[in-house]
Scaffold this active site. Sequence first.
Site, short mmCIF file in Angstrom:
data_model
loop_
_atom_site.label_atom_id
_atom_site.label_comp_id
_atom_site.label_asym_id
_atom_site.label_seq_id
_atom_site.Cartn_x
_atom_site.Cartn_y
_atom_site.Cartn_z
N GLY A 277 0.77 -1.24 0.00
CA GLY A 277 0.00 0.00 0.00
C GLY A 277 0.79 1.28 0.00
N GLU A 305 -4.46 -2.79 6.18
CA GLU A 305 -5.64 -2.27 5.49
C GLU A 305 -5.45 -2.21 3.99
OE1 GLU A 305 -2.80 0.72 5.75
OE2 GLU A 305 -3.69 -0.29 7.47
N ASP A 306 -4.20 -2.00 3.53
CA ASP A 306 -3.96 -1.93 2.09
C ASP A 306 -4.32 -3.24 1.40
OD1 ASP A 306 -1.93 -3.27 3.35
OD2 ASP A 306 -0.30 -2.12 2.46
N HIS A 307 -3.87 -4.36 1.98
CA HIS A 307 -4.20 -5.67 1.41
C HIS A 307 -5.70 -5.94 1.49
CE1 HIS A 307 -4.18 -9.96 0.52
NE2 HIS A 307 -4.92 -10.12 1.61
#
Length: 515
Positions: A277, A305-307
């Site tokens: 991310g 949270e990016d994944h």
Amino acid sequence: MQSPSVAGDTLVSSASHNASAIALIAGACLIWYSVVALVCCIGVLQLGRHFSQPRKEVVWGDEALNITVIRPVKGLEPCLYDCLASTFRQQYPLKKLHIRFCIADRGEPSLPILERLLRDFPDHDAQILVEEEDADLQNGTLVLGPNPKIRNMSHAYRKAPSDVVWVLDCNVWVAPGTVGRMVARLEGAQSQHKNKFVHQLPLVVDTEGSTMADETHGRLNGNANVTKQNLSTTLPSDERTASAIGGGRLEEVFMSSSHAKFYTAINTVAIAPCIVGKSTMFRRSHLDSLTHGQGIDFFSQNICEDHLIGDLLWKQRVPDEKRGEVWGKHAMLFGDLAVQPMANMSVREYWSRRVRWLRVRKFTVTLATLVEPGTESFLCSAYGAFAFSTLPWFHVKLGMPQTWAAFALSWLLSVSIWCAMDRLLYLHLHSAKSIEVDEYTPAFARPPKAGRRRLFGEWLLAWLGREALALPIWIWAFWGGTKVQWRNKRFWVGIDMKVHEIRDDEHMNGHAKKA
């Protein structure tokens, strides 16, 4: 009592079964080694194909989409001004770009740099948003989990003046034409359909900066012309100890070899979501539709949270798809790099960083994390060497001896080829051939002299260290517990992928048992 003939038959049968089992294991090792080698080759070919020359600028006019750039900021990162200023220098219609810097509180040490940026680029729509001044958070209207990055960005996301958001970490620099090409990719350039999610390949450069004072020289006191030059200074190399820079060298090698190959290959075949991310772009309307209107706040109980954002957009159908439209799941922006300058990362910090993300990933992508050691050069080469020195075909057809000496030579040859490939890949990516250079391009993103960042001996030492540490780090991360440290806070990670902040040792011990 068995007769000698019966006993002999039993021994022969047992030996036959053992030989069959060993052959089966060797066959599985050969298949795994071949698959990993194929993936590596795909990654290297794609990196060579797409990162060999600057990308063409995509010119946008009035039809350009409005973009909100969200940059969460924490601490005085190396070359911070250069990284953040690259947002203002994007070749994109000025009125279509909305920049939001996000910090936790007014005590954030980078605040003077952010204020300087707003003064240096007064024509842009840019704001500094402070988490502790977010009324919805402070009055209890909005309740978020402990993820400090989500809490940091929440206000900017909720108040974004556009549907498209570009989440860009504060410690990465991007070339001037990046946003134009990302928007084009989001809108379907180089593919048959529009895409739900676009991201970039990250690249780490271990800079020669020595202290935070050096990295921010002239940017806190207002005495330098910071809009036209990079003023970070350098200490002589003999004053920079191995303990202070070793982690940065390991991270630099990892991101330009093993990580770059697999990241690019997986995103080429597109069989599963694979995201880091550092630089991601997507539509708020899509994410909100899948999170009951919560957007990024939906992931405040998680760390990666990016994944999870990318995974959700990959797996779920957005309203446009439900209406019958065809959308691409993800698209990597081939050719553009999100360059992260790094300075003075110790080996211990590198170890902690890798452990943190492995411990988070083991609950989010368990299978991929479980087999990850088998993709590293030392262990994967051992699989291949075992197959070559065990399977009868190699012995009969190629004359391969079935001895430990043959195993050792096969392993050494495989590791040597792996090392040579990684060296060439390192030189290629750090040559900055695909970066469009202008007067504002900082030193760490420019093509280095003689086409290389490190002499071979220096690079080889870092490569061997990285490869040797890969398995011990994985063992400690996967089997050594659930505790992680991030942004000066401690957490423990549950099997439900949620994180819980640790406030004291007694609290930590109680929850660790539950985890």
